[in-house]
Structures are given as C-alpha cells and as structure tokens.
Design an enzyme around this catalytic site. Structure first.
Site, mmCIF file in Angstrom:
data_model
loop_
_atom_site.group_PDB
_atom_site.id
_atom_site.type_symbol
_atom_site.label_atom_id
_atom_site.label_comp_id
_atom_site.label_asym_id
_atom_site.label_seq_id
_atom_site.Cartn_x
_atom_site.Cartn_y
_atom_site.Cartn_z
ATOM 1 N N LYS A 1 -2.322 -4.650 -2.347
ATOM 2 C CA LYS A 1 -1.125 -4.150 -1.637
ATOM 3 C C LYS A 1 -0.919 -2.664 -1.896
ATOM 4 C CE LYS A 1 1.277 -7.231 -3.884
ATOM 5 N NZ LYS A 1 0.224 -8.060 -4.509
ATOM 6 N N ASP B 1 -2.168 -9.319 -6.415
ATOM 7 C CA ASP B 1 -3.333 -8.462 -6.665
ATOM 8 C C ASP B 1 -4.307 -8.422 -5.488
ATOM 9 O OD1 ASP B 1 -2.264 -8.074 -9.209
ATOM 10 O OD2 ASP B 1 -3.384 -9.781 -10.030
ATOM 11 N N GLY C 1 1.700 -4.929 -10.636
ATOM 12 C CA GLY C 1 0.832 -3.787 -10.958
ATOM 13 C C GLY C 1 0.098 -3.429 -9.693
ATOM 14 N N HIS C 2 0.496 -2.346 -9.056
ATOM 15 C CA HIS C 2 -0.089 -1.955 -7.768
ATOM 16 C C HIS C 2 -0.925 -0.699 -7.964
ATOM 17 C CE1 HIS C 2 3.301 -4.219 -5.413
ATOM 18 N NE2 HIS C 2 2.633 -4.971 -6.246
ATOM 19 N N GLN D 1 3.825 -9.294 -5.928
ATOM 20 C CA GLN D 1 3.220 -10.619 -6.091
ATOM 21 C C GLN D 1 2.645 -11.103 -4.748
ATOM 22 O OE1 GLN D 1 6.720 -10.374 -7.656
ATOM 23 N NE2 GLN D 1 5.457 -9.387 -9.201
HETATM 24 P P1 GDP Z 1 -1.907 -5.228 -5.812
HETATM 25 O O1 GDP Z 1 -1.153 -5.797 -6.957
HETATM 26 O O2 GDP Z 1 -1.922 -6.141 -4.628
HETATM 27 O O3 GDP Z 1 -1.503 -3.847 -5.447
HETATM 28 O O4 GDP Z 1 -3.434 -5.144 -6.293
HETATM 29 P P2 GDP Z 1 -3.960 -4.599 -7.728
HETATM 30 O O5 GDP Z 1 -3.829 -3.140 -7.753
HETATM 31 O O6 GDP Z 1 -3.343 -5.365 -8.834
HETATM 32 O O7 GDP Z 1 -5.466 -5.060 -7.677
HETATM 33 C C1 GDP Z 1 -6.340 -4.663 -6.675
HETATM 34 C C2 GDP Z 1 -7.549 -3.955 -7.331
HETATM 35 O O8 GDP Z 1 -8.598 -3.855 -6.395
HETATM 36 C C3 GDP Z 1 -7.234 -2.536 -7.740
HETATM 37 O O9 GDP Z 1 -8.000 -2.228 -8.866
HETATM 38 C C4 GDP Z 1 -7.698 -1.712 -6.540
HETATM 39 O O10 GDP Z 1 -8.051 -0.375 -6.877
HETATM 40 C C5 GDP Z 1 -8.902 -2.485 -6.118
HETATM 41 N N1 GDP Z 1 -9.224 -2.467 -4.687
HETATM 42 C C6 GDP Z 1 -8.378 -2.416 -3.635
HETATM 43 N N2 GDP Z 1 -9.058 -2.508 -2.480
HETATM 44 C C7 GDP Z 1 -10.358 -2.628 -2.809
HETATM 45 C C8 GDP Z 1 -11.562 -2.822 -2.060
HETATM 46 O O11 GDP Z 1 -11.564 -2.908 -0.841
HETATM 47 N N3 GDP Z 1 -12.727 -2.900 -2.765
HETATM 48 C C9 GDP Z 1 -12.776 -2.831 -4.123
HETATM 49 N N4 GDP Z 1 -13.956 -2.948 -4.715
HETATM 50 N N5 GDP Z 1 -11.660 -2.665 -4.857
HETATM 51 C C10 GDP Z 1 -10.471 -2.593 -4.216
HETATM 52 P P1 IMO Z 2 1.288 -7.928 -8.104
HETATM 53 O O1 IMO Z 2 2.506 -7.363 -7.427
HETATM 54 C C1 IMO Z 2 -0.620 -11.353 -10.011
HETATM 55 C C2 IMO Z 2 1.995 -14.151 -12.117
HETATM 56 C C3 IMO Z 2 1.811 -14.250 -13.628
HETATM 57 C C4 IMO Z 2 2.202 -15.706 -13.842
HETATM 58 C C5 IMO Z 2 3.324 -15.922 -12.840
HETATM 59 C C6 IMO Z 2 4.720 -15.788 -13.433
HETATM 60 O O2 IMO Z 2 0.531 -6.943 -8.912
HETATM 61 O O3 IMO Z 2 0.455 -8.684 -7.128
HETATM 62 P P2 IMO Z 2 6.173 -13.703 -14.266
HETATM 63 O O4 IMO Z 2 5.900 -12.712 -15.336
HETATM 64 O O5 IMO Z 2 6.369 -13.130 -12.911
HETATM 65 O O6 IMO Z 2 7.259 -14.675 -14.641
HETATM 66 O O7 IMO Z 2 4.815 -14.595 -14.212
HETATM 67 O O8 IMO Z 2 3.151 -14.929 -11.842
HETATM 68 N N1 IMO Z 2 2.255 -12.791 -11.605
HETATM 69 C C7 IMO Z 2 1.331 -12.059 -10.958
HETATM 70 N N2 IMO Z 2 0.037 -12.313 -10.707
HETATM 71 N N3 IMO Z 2 -0.048 -10.228 -9.545
HETATM 72 C C8 IMO Z 2 1.257 -9.985 -9.751
HETATM 73 O O9 IMO Z 2 1.905 -8.947 -9.185
HETATM 74 C C9 IMO Z 2 2.007 -10.902 -10.532
HETATM 75 N N4 IMO Z 2 3.287 -10.951 -10.960
HETATM 76 C C10 IMO Z 2 3.419 -12.125 -11.591
HETATM 77 O O10 IMO Z 2 0.495 -13.987 -13.998
HETATM 78 O O11 IMO Z 2 1.144 -16.540 -13.475
HETATM 79 MG MG MG Z 3 -1.408 -6.235 -8.986
#
Ligand code: GDP
Ligand code: IMO
Ligand code: MG
Length: 417
Positions: A18, A15, A42-43, A226
C-alpha cells in the site's frame, strides 16, 4: 486540480504494498488520510533508492504539496508520531505545517502496550499482535474509558486525566497480571505533556477539514492500513486487528460520507503473506513458501517478524473485492515470481469460502512460470507472455480490472495497464 476521492485498501492480510502505491499516486492529491489503525502499520516507500517505513504518518507526506491527515478512526502513540515527524522533516518541507491530527483519535499509553503483552501471554490461542497496544486502546475507546487527542489541547484537564489513568490502569493491570506492574508516573507525565505541547498546533477537527475540502472539490486519497482479512468485522476473527480495515472504515474514520468516495483501488500481492497467527489456507509451509519469503524479502516492516507465505487465493480475493466495492486493482510484487518454474493459484474452496476458514479442501490451478526477470519491464507488452497469461487469468476470474502491475519496490518499477 483533480476532483476525486480514492480509497486505497489492502485486500489480503496487510503488507500488500500500500505504501508504495499511496506514495506514487498521492502527488496528484491534495489530501492523504490515514483513517484506521495506528503504528501497528508499516508502509514502505522507496524514494531515490532510499527506503522509509511510515507507521502513522500518511505515506504521501513526502510530497510537499500534500496535506496529511491522521483521522478520527486512528489510534496514536505520540512518541512514535513525533519521531516520525522529525524523520520526515529531514526529507521534505516542514511536515508539521501541513499535517492535521484528529482531536477524536485515541491516545496510546504505556498501559495499552503492557496490556497487549499481558493479554497475549495469557491467551491460549495467540493472535501474534504487534504489541503496540492496539487492541487495548480500541478497547478503551469502546468501553468509553479512553483519552483522546483533544485532551492535549487543555493541559490542565490532560494532566488530571493522565494522573487518574496512571493509578487506575496500574491497579487494574496488577489484578490481571501474574507479575507486578509499576508505571513511572513522573516520566509518563513529563513525556506526554511534552508531546501535547509539540502536537498541539496540529490537533484539529479533521473531519470538518475534509468536508470543507470536498466542498471545494479538492482531491482526497484515503490510505487504508492492514488488510481486509484483518478487519475486525470481516476478517479471520479473532485473528484480526481491532479496527475496520475495509472501505466502510474510511468514512467513519475520516469523517466523510460514503457517497463522496468515487473509486476504491485494491492492493493485492501476486501471492499471499501473513504475519502473526491465524488461519492461512494457501500457506506453503515448505520450500516453495521459503522461496517466496526469500525472493520477496518477507519480513514485517513493523516488527521484523518473518511473514508466512503462500499462493494467491482467488475466493478470498473475490470476497475482499466485493466487500470493498473495488473498482480496480494494483497487482504487487509480480517480480517475486520470476524464478518459479510453476506458480499455483487457489481457484475454489470445495465447501465454499468463509473468512473463518474452517477446514476445507482447496482446488488449485497451476501455471508455467516465465523464468525471466520482469523488473525492467515498463509496459504490458514488455512482460513475458506467460506473466501476461497469469495476470489475465486473475483478471478474468475476479471480474475486476488490474490497472497497475508492480515489478519492484521502486516508484518507477510500475506498469500502468
Ligand atoms: P504495506 O504495509 O502494504 O505498505 O506494505 P509493506 O511496506 O509492509 O511491505 C511491502 C514490501 O514490499 C516493502 O518492502 C516494499 O518496498 C516492497 N515492494 C512493494 N512493491 C514491490 C514489488 O512490486 N516488488 C518487490 N520486489 N517489492 C515490492
Ligand atoms: P500494514 O498496514 C500485517 C497483524 C498482526 C497480528 C494482527 C493483530 O503494514 O499492512 P495488532 O497489533 O493490530 O493487534 O495485531 O494483525 N497486523 C498486521 N499484519 N500488516 C499490518 O499492517 C498489520 N497490522 C497488524 O501481525 O496478526
Ligand atoms: Mg506493512
């Protein structure tokens, strides 16, 4: 045409942002590849003010020029994938004509999800998995009892494998579960045969597609899911996911040689979050952590669970940089720190860093906050001097250039340094 292969890797516990960076960079690439994990990811991307969360599709797929690949190292829940294709189709040109799904990727079935739930219930030390069946499907892969996407190319064989698996898995789960487990065989067969028919034209030997692309000097972006500290080998085991999340996994998970990867961009938040259980040395279980969560809207993009929050951890970051051979960094969510009067960074573990994070004393350095908004900043020189100092300190400490600074979720809220 750009000749390069770029890995994009999360350096913390996932999270990091990416999705935003992959979406932003990928319009300049011919191929965008998911190489590990499944719909535990979840991207989030924000396009024209609207936000979308990709779980299994590569985050670059909304650009009509991009060919998306779901590679050999992934695991696929066909219903999630099919629904995501339909959703993406509402936003862009027909995704199914420019998406290839690896025939070697393993299929997630209802018994994997059921087993994920049962195992988690029985564990004394909970992992806090996403309950998407990820551990059990990779388990089947390693046990050599899994079913791969290639089976969907042969309906008669697939039907036979499905029928056998349903009865075997039901019997097995009834042995390990305290509650009776029953699968609706007809529904599972109908559903999976439907997805097999729909996905069939996209299932390919994706490794050879990518090696051919390399021969033709096409550009490839490898989108990690991840983060490094969730890697099955290098993370905080057992509180990890079940796939390699580091750059090594990109070669075996996409089917291309290590020597073909030119650069590796590390994605790192200006602080740290973690969803699920497991050690988190710089976690702030106090009002500072709550403030980070609130300012950063830190709720899981897959499960909606609140993310735990804490300060940036430089020894852990250095470890992730070294493992992945990171060539530059994107520092995300700087804006979340805008209203903090003081910001801390962990600079040292008194007893040395280990990803197992045994009890250890941490040394922090504190920085004065800049106390002004940064979301409007478009260039390095527009950033408040105190924010520049904070970033410069990180860059100097880890000996890696920070070339991208993100100050908001939108594509334009990005500073190229
Ligand atoms: P990922 O799994 O690495 O793709 O990240 P996620 O999408 O799960 O979580 C990142 C969250 O931060 C999302 O809600 C993005 O829209 C948000 N986000 C990304 N870059 C920024 C930033 O620079 N500032 C803020 N405030 N939010 C951001
Ligand atoms: P992105 O790609 C954050 C965490 C789960 C748990 C552990 C194992 O969005 O960054 P699993 O279901 O993979 O067996 O769970 O890994 N986890 C993540 N945490 N971002 C993710 O993906 C994750 N994918 C798995 O919360 O702790
Ligand atoms: Mg994510």
């Amino acid at each position: 045409m750009m000749r390069s292969t770029l890995g994009v890797i999360g350096l913390q516990w996932g999270d990091e942002g990416k999705g935003k960076i992959v979406h932003r960079l990928s319009r300049d690439f011919s191929y965008v590849v998911r190489f590990n994990g499944g719909n535990n990811a979840g991207h989030t991307i924000v396009q024209n003010g609207q936000s979308f969360v990709f779980h299994i599709l590569p985050s670059g797929i909304l650009h009509p020029s991009v060919i998306g690949i779901i590679g050999d190292g992934t695991v696929i829940d066909p219903s999630i994938l099919w629904n995501e294709i339909q959703e993406a189709n509402r936003l862009t040109d027909s995704v199914q004509n420019r998406l290839f799904i690896s025939e070697n990727a393993h299929v997630i079935f209802p018994w994997h999800i059921e087993m994920d739930i049962i195992l988690e219930k029985q564990r004394s030390c909970k992992i806090g998995t996403t309950k998407r069946g990820i551990g059990p499907v990779y388990g089947d892969k390693i046990y050599r009892t899994g079913i791969r996407m290639r089976s969907m190319l042969q309906p008669v064989t697939f039907l036979k494998e499905l029928k056998e698996a349903i009865s075997e898995k039901e019997a097995f789960l009834n042995q390990i579960s305290q509650e009776p487990v029953h699968f609706d065989a007809k529904k599972i067969i109908d559903d999976y045969m439907f997805y097999a028919e729909k996905l069939h034209p996209m299932i390919k030997d994706t490794g050879s597609v990518l090696r051919e692309a390399l021969r033709k000097e096409k550009s490839i972006l490898l989108e990690g899911a991840q983060g490094t500290l969730l890697d099955i080998n290098y993370g905080s085991y057992p509180y990890v996911t079940s796939s390699p999340t580091t750059i090594g996994g990109a070669t075996t998970g996409a089917g291309i040689p290590p020597s073909s990867i030119h650069d590796v961009l590390g994605i790192v938040k200006a602080y740290v979050t973690r969803v699920g259980e497991g050690p988190f040395p710089t976690e702030q279980k106090n009002e500072l952590g709550e403030k980070l969560a609130q300012e950063g809207h830190e709720f899981g993009a897959t499960t909606g669970r609140p993310r735990r929050c804490g300060w940036l951890d430089l020894p852990a970051l250095q470890y992730a940089i070294d493992i992945n051979g990171i060539t530059s960094l994107a520092l995300m969510k700087l804006d979340v720190l805008d209203s903090f009067s003081e910001i801390a960074i962990c600079t040292e573990y008194k007893n040395g860093f280990s990803p197992a994070f045994t009890e250890t004393e941490l040394i922090y350095q504190t920085f004065p906050g800049w106390n002004q908004p940064t979301r409007h900043c478009k260039t390095w020189s527009e950033l408040p001097p105190k924010a520049q100092n904070y970033i410069q300190f990180i860059e100097d400490a880890i000996h890696c250039p920070i070339n991208i600074i993100s100050v908001g979720p939108g594509e334009k809220e990005t500073i190229l340094k």
